[in-house]
Design an enzyme around this catalytic site. Structure first.
Site, PDB file in Angstrom:
ATOM      1  N   HIS A  91       3.427  -4.186 -18.540  1.00  0.00           N
ATOM      2  CA  HIS A  91       2.529  -5.078 -17.817  1.00  0.00           C
ATOM      3  C   HIS A  91       1.160  -4.451 -17.585  1.00  0.00           C
ATOM      4  O   HIS A  91       0.192  -5.176 -17.331  1.00  0.00           O
ATOM      5  CB  HIS A  91       3.163  -5.500 -16.492  1.00  0.00           C
ATOM      6  N   HIS A 285      13.897  -6.216 -24.270  1.00  0.00           N
ATOM      7  CA  HIS A 285      15.013  -6.846 -23.570  1.00  0.00           C
ATOM      8  C   HIS A 285      16.364  -6.237 -23.936  1.00  0.00           C
ATOM      9  O   HIS A 285      17.403  -6.756 -23.532  1.00  0.00           O
ATOM     10  CB  HIS A 285      15.002  -8.351 -23.821  1.00  0.00           C
TER      11      HIS A 285
END
Length: 751
Positions: A91, A285
């Protein structure tokens, strides 16, 4: 009388109605003066030097130990902080967008507003606090910007993944960026404005945002990115406060195919192709989980809105214990694999091996579970060893299976896990280094040996550069070539001014002005004539056994022209020039990657490719900020380039002099001349003419960019300095200094 009424201070400095409140459309020059010495605790600090003294391996050892050192105040999921730190690094870097090169991990902006309070960054305040003891230990030898990214890399390695490498060199800044346009929405998770819609709505964080309205947005199956969902440039996120896409689907609509379109556009704007996008999602993920243990109304205000007692933390959670198994972050409660702290290919196996049905998280967010209860009991609980779960997926995960372009890529990676590992390693490295610029800025022992095309590679420089005598000889040949001062200056500017201080790309080094795509840009019309003449001079000079690059020659030509123009104006002295540039090949130049550097407007050359809704003076300001110019540098460069005749296509707009090609302060003197009255000559107020107040005779013509230096109070004040009777010498000195700065913006080999 209360004690409060006796206080002599009813308001303090900086409060009250501001100029921006009165005149919100006013040109904001503050973006040119960010990150000055006044905001830094150590203005002379050399971070690169400090980083080189860092015990890098000791730091990595401490970071590895932290991964499994779970703290009671914020327990680690599955006993491992690795997934949290991957998200933190992702992020930080993932705010980068190719349109203007802004965002990214390069200066540690995740510490400051608005990023520290974005809805997509919930709980990353805790991640950085977990890092503080290590940052405190190593001090200024490691910046927050580097530490955030390195921690993500170490997290991957600690969970069995082999990374591609790491390079340091990201120096911290000490205040928020003011130049980055994150969108115009006024509510978190709003998304209408960036898609040109007429209404903004929002839901609490974690419960999606906009619900698609067919009457306004079109039926989901008929939506097209080129029409209904045309994301505003340069944005690379679908909603205010998100990094990329809404994980529940576009506007909270759980449609995997529509989600795939959003993913392709947003990841593409972060410089990722389809294969890199699939690799990043499938690789990222493979680890960890999302958090949506309860309703979002249990979550308190973000860090910037929280009370002093929170000490910079935010999102206080009153659901249960507020941490561990009661954590609320995105509102989604998803764990993808049975090995959330170990690298595996299970994410893709689960994605394709199960059929999926829509469900909702405890927070009410759309997510997916295997049909018919399959997979039950295969996934561990993050905090309770007595609980087991089925795997789950996000709508954005299912996009990799149901998008017709992503599906074959994802299936190939499922069947070839080694290729996924390599692709993820490379894509992750690109993600966390994309805004670092040329390799000359990379530091540390883990820099890969392989040169990558997205790094805009350059040949190695010849250590034997041209001599002072060679420079003098080349200047004479250039000035005898028949090319005008304006042509030489404009070409050098066209080459150097592609530089962006945001992601350190572009610039004169490489002479890519002669290569695709730059040679075909509308802004560069006419430079082919100059390049042909310079290539002839280069060939003749190099045939003598010495070597000069075309990149050096382009800059030297502009430098020689500026010197001549100053001399013709009666000023002596030389313009600084340092050789050492090299010429890149077409094979070293990614045409698609360089296309985003094309100037759609360049006020320094009075050029616009088309008509835009943004005013020309604001486009000029944006360009100046990317060139790292101050307001005085911006002002003096405009005045100098105009009188030198450097306008695109030989335009006379703003050439307020009767002796073009001479470096005089005529632009400022004539702009501020009160005997001249200005009036618009176009309905859109883009061009103007200045007439003698007495005779009505047209004396000058100018653009919005030109006239703003007499209209804007701050720019007029600067223009007055150069227009004054004693301002001529200062004008030449300041122009020469600003010119040399722009010509060397990409010379990190000299810094």
């Amino acid at each position: 009388m209360s004690n409060e009424s006796k206080c002599p201070f009813h308001q303090t400095a900086g409060g009250g109605t501001t100029n921006r409140d009165w005149w919100p459309d006013q040109l904001n020059l503050r973006i040119l003066h960010q990150h000055s010495s006044k905001s830094s605790p150590d203005p002379d600090f050399d971070y690169a030097k400090a980083f080189k003294s860092l015990d890098f391996q000791a730091l990595k050892k401490d970071l590895t130990a932290l991964m499994t050192d779970s703290q009671d105040w914020w327990p680690a999921d599955f006993g491992h902080y690795g997934p949290l730190f991957i998200r933190m690094a992702w992020h930080s870097a993932g705010t980068y967008r190719i349109g203007d090169g802004r965002g990214g991990a390069g200066s540690g902006q995740q510490r400051f507003a608005p990023l520290n309070s974005w809805p997509d960054n919930v709980s990353l305040d805790k991640a950085r606090r977990l890092l503080w003891p290590i940052k405190q230990k190593y001090g200024n030898k490691i910046s927050w910007a580097d530490l955030i990214v390195l921690t993500g890399n170490v997290a991957l390695e600690s969970m069995g993944f082999k990374t591609f490498g790491f390079s340091g060199g990201r120096a911290d800044v000490w205040e928020p960026d003011e130049d980055v346009y994150w969108g115009s929405e006024k509510v978190w998770l709003g998304g209408d404005t960036r898609y040109g819609k007429d209404q903004v709505k929002a839901q609490p964080p974690g419960q999606g945002d906009l619900v698609a309205e067919p009457a306004k947005h079109g039926e989901e199956q008929n939506r097209d990115l080129s029409a209904e969902r045309n994301l505003e440039n340069p944005l690379a996120a679908v909603q205010m406060g998100l990094i990329y896409v809404n994980p529940e689907g576009p506007e909270g609509n759980p449609d995997p195919v529509a989600s795939g379109k959003d993913i392709r556009e947003t990841f593409g704007r972060m410089a990722m192709n389809d294969e890199e996008t699939v690799a990043l999602i499938a690789g990222g993920h493979a680890f960890g989980k999302t958090h949506g243990a309860g309703p979002a109304d249990n979550v308190g205000p973000e860090p910037e809105a929280a009370g002093l007692e929170m000490q910079g933390l935010g999102w206080h959670n009153t659901f249960g214990s507020g941490k561990g198994g009661d954590t609320i972050t995105s509102g989604l409660e998803v764990t993808w694999t049975s090995t959330p702290t170990r690298w595996s290919n299970e994410y893709l196996n689960n994605l394709f091996d199960f059929e999926w049905e829509l469900t909702k998280s405890p927070a009410g967010a759309h997510q997916w579970r295997p049909k018919d209860g399959k997979g039950a009991g295969t996934v561990p609980d993050a905090h309770d060893p007595g609980k087991r779960h089925a795997p789950s997926m996000l709508t954005s995960d299912l996009a990799l299976r149901f998008d017709p372009i992503y599906e074959p890529i994802a299936r190939h990676f499922k069947e070839n896990p080694d290729q996924l590992a390599d692709a993820f390693a490379r894509a992750w490295y690109k993600l966390i280094h994309r805004d670092m610029g040329p390799l000359a800025r990379y530091l540390g022992p883990e820099m890969p040996n392989e040169e990558l095309l997205w790094q805009d590679p350059l040949p190695k420089a010849d250590p034997s550069t041209i001599s002072e005598q060679d420079i003098a000889t080349l200047k004479s040949r250039i000035l005898a070539s028949g090319l005008s001062v304006g042509e030489l200056v404009s070409t050098a500017w066209a080459s150097a001014s592609t530089f962006r201080g945001s992601d350190k790309r572009g610039g004169a080094n490489g002479a890519r002005l002669r290569l695709a795509p730059q040679k075909d840009w509308a802004a560069n019309q006419g430079v082919d004539k100059v390049l042909a003449a310079l290539e002839k001079i280069q060939g003749e000079f190099n045939s003598s056994g010495k070597k000069v690059s075309l990149a050096d020659l382009i800059v030297l030509a502009g430098t020689a022209a500026v010197e001549k123009a100053a001399k013709d104006a009666g000023y002596s002295g030389s313009v600084g020039f340092r050789p050492g540039r090299v010429d890149a090949s077409q094979e070293q130049t990614d045409v698609e990657s360089f296309a985003v550097l094309e100037p759609l407007a360049d006020g320094f050359r009075n050029f616009t490719k088309a008509r835009y809704s943004v005013k020309a003076e604001k486009l000029l300001l944006d360009k100046a900020q990317l060139l790292t110019l101050t307001a005085p540098e911006l002002t003096v460069l405009i005045g100098g380039l105009r009188v030198l005749g450097a306008n695109h296509g030989g335009s006379k707009l703003g050439v307020f002099t009767d002796k073009p090609g001479t470096l005089s302060n005529d632009f400022f003197r004539n702009l501020l001349d009160m005997s001249v009255e200005w009036k618009p000559t176009s309905a859109d107020n883009e061009t103007f003419e200045g007439r003698d107040r007495k005779t009505g005779q047209v004396k000058w013509s100018g653009s919005r960019v030109d006239l703003v230096f007499g209209s804007h109070a701050q720019l007029r004040a600067l223009s007055e300095v150069y227009a004054s009777s004693d301002g001529g010498d200062k004008f030449v000195r300041d122009f020469v200094a600003a010119w040399q700065k722009v010509m060397e913006l990409d010379r990190f080999d000299l810094k």
